[in-house]
Scaffold this motif. Sequence first.
Motif, PDB file in Angstrom:
ATOM      1  N   GLN A  73      -1.850  -3.705  11.672  1.00 30.38           N
ATOM      2  CA  GLN A  73      -0.708  -3.414  10.826  1.00 30.38           C
ATOM      3  C   GLN A  73      -0.353  -2.786  10.182  1.00 30.38           C
ATOM      4  O   GLN A  73       0.758  -2.178   8.984  1.00 30.38           O
ATOM      5  N   CYS A  74      -1.588  -1.321   9.727  1.00 33.53           N
ATOM      6  CA  CYS A  74      -1.036  -0.565   8.657  1.00 33.53           C
ATOM      7  C   CYS A  74      -0.791   0.628   9.486  1.00 33.53           C
ATOM      8  O   CYS A  74      -0.542   1.879   9.193  1.00 33.53           O
ATOM      9  N   SER A  75      -0.473   0.335  10.899  1.00 25.42           N
ATOM     10  CA  SER A  75      -0.141   1.693  12.004  1.00 25.42           C
ATOM     11  C   SER A  75       1.196   2.282  11.487  1.00 25.42           C
ATOM     12  O   SER A  75       1.441   3.661  12.021  1.00 25.42           O
ATOM     13  N   LEU A  93       0.906  -1.337  -0.080  1.00 22.77           N
ATOM     14  CA  LEU A  93       0.572  -0.082   0.320  1.00 22.77           C
ATOM     15  C   LEU A  93       1.117   1.298  -0.039  1.00 22.77           C
ATOM     16  O   LEU A  93       1.439   1.742   0.801  1.00 22.77           O
ATOM     17  N   ASN A 126       1.745   7.257   2.171  1.00 26.62           N
ATOM     18  CA  ASN A 126       0.524   7.381   1.787  1.00 26.62           C
ATOM     19  C   ASN A 126      -0.618   8.548   2.743  1.00 26.62           C
ATOM     20  O   ASN A 126      -0.002   8.368   3.883  1.00 26.62           O
ATOM     21  N   VAL A 162      -5.863   5.016  11.545  1.00 30.87           N
ATOM     22  CA  VAL A 162      -4.995   3.679  10.976  1.00 30.87           C
ATOM     23  C   VAL A 162      -4.285   2.858  12.057  1.00 30.87           C
ATOM     24  O   VAL A 162      -4.043   3.015  12.350  1.00 30.87           O
ATOM     25  N   LEU A 188       2.600   2.340   8.166  1.00 35.96           N
ATOM     26  CA  LEU A 188       2.411   2.876   6.925  1.00 35.96           C
ATOM     27  C   LEU A 188       2.322   4.687   7.103  1.00 35.96           C
ATOM     28  O   LEU A 188       1.584   5.593   7.939  1.00 35.96           O
ATOM     29  N   LEU A 208      -8.133   3.460   7.773  1.00 37.73           N
ATOM     30  CA  LEU A 208      -7.871   2.290   7.210  1.00 37.73           C
ATOM     31  C   LEU A 208      -7.628   1.133   8.231  1.00 37.73           C
ATOM     32  O   LEU A 208      -6.597   1.990   9.810  1.00 37.73           O
ATOM     33  N   ALA A 244       1.417  -5.301   5.807  1.00 37.74           N
ATOM     34  CA  ALA A 244       1.798  -4.069   4.664  1.00 37.74           C
ATOM     35  C   ALA A 244       2.944  -3.171   4.878  1.00 37.74           C
ATOM     36  O   ALA A 244       3.313  -3.583   5.753  1.00 37.74           O
ATOM     37  N   THR A 245       3.603  -3.110   3.566  1.00 35.02           N
ATOM     38  CA  THR A 245       4.625  -2.493   3.195  1.00 35.02           C
ATOM     39  C   THR A 245       4.370  -0.825   2.064  1.00 35.02           C
ATOM     40  O   THR A 245       3.251  -1.916   1.600  1.00 35.02           O
ATOM     41  N   ASP A 246       5.135  -0.068   3.039  1.00 33.47           N
ATOM     42  CA  ASP A 246       4.513   1.344   1.383  1.00 33.47           C
ATOM     43  C   ASP A 246       6.211   1.806   0.434  1.00 33.47           C
ATOM     44  O   ASP A 246       6.359   2.590   0.103  1.00 33.47           O
ATOM     45  N   CYS A 259      -5.430  -2.975   8.993  1.00 31.26           N
ATOM     46  CA  CYS A 259      -5.210  -4.353   8.270  1.00 31.26           C
ATOM     47  C   CYS A 259      -4.784  -4.729   9.758  1.00 31.26           C
ATOM     48  O   CYS A 259      -4.468  -4.935  10.450  1.00 31.26           O
TER      49      CYS A 259
END
Length: 62
Positions: free
Chosen positions: A58-60, A24, A49, A55, A62, A33, A42-44, A35
């Motif tokens: 797992q997206c925290s 992402l 983003n 958020v 990003l 968001l 997930a990785t950026d 995850c």
Amino acid sequence: MLNGNTQVSAESWPGDPQGYGPVLAGNSVRGSLSCSGNNLAATDFGAVNDVTGSVTGQCSEL
């Protein structure tokens, strides 16, 4: 929401031997968001983003 995704295998990815989870990167998200349950987070890849809401999971990072 990114939930329950599996990683790209190391055999199909020449980078990190562990592969990587969902990507992402460089997105604008209008809202929240979340995850969870992804086999590798997930990785950026360094492409930040823009998320207007919260958020979590797992997206925290990003």
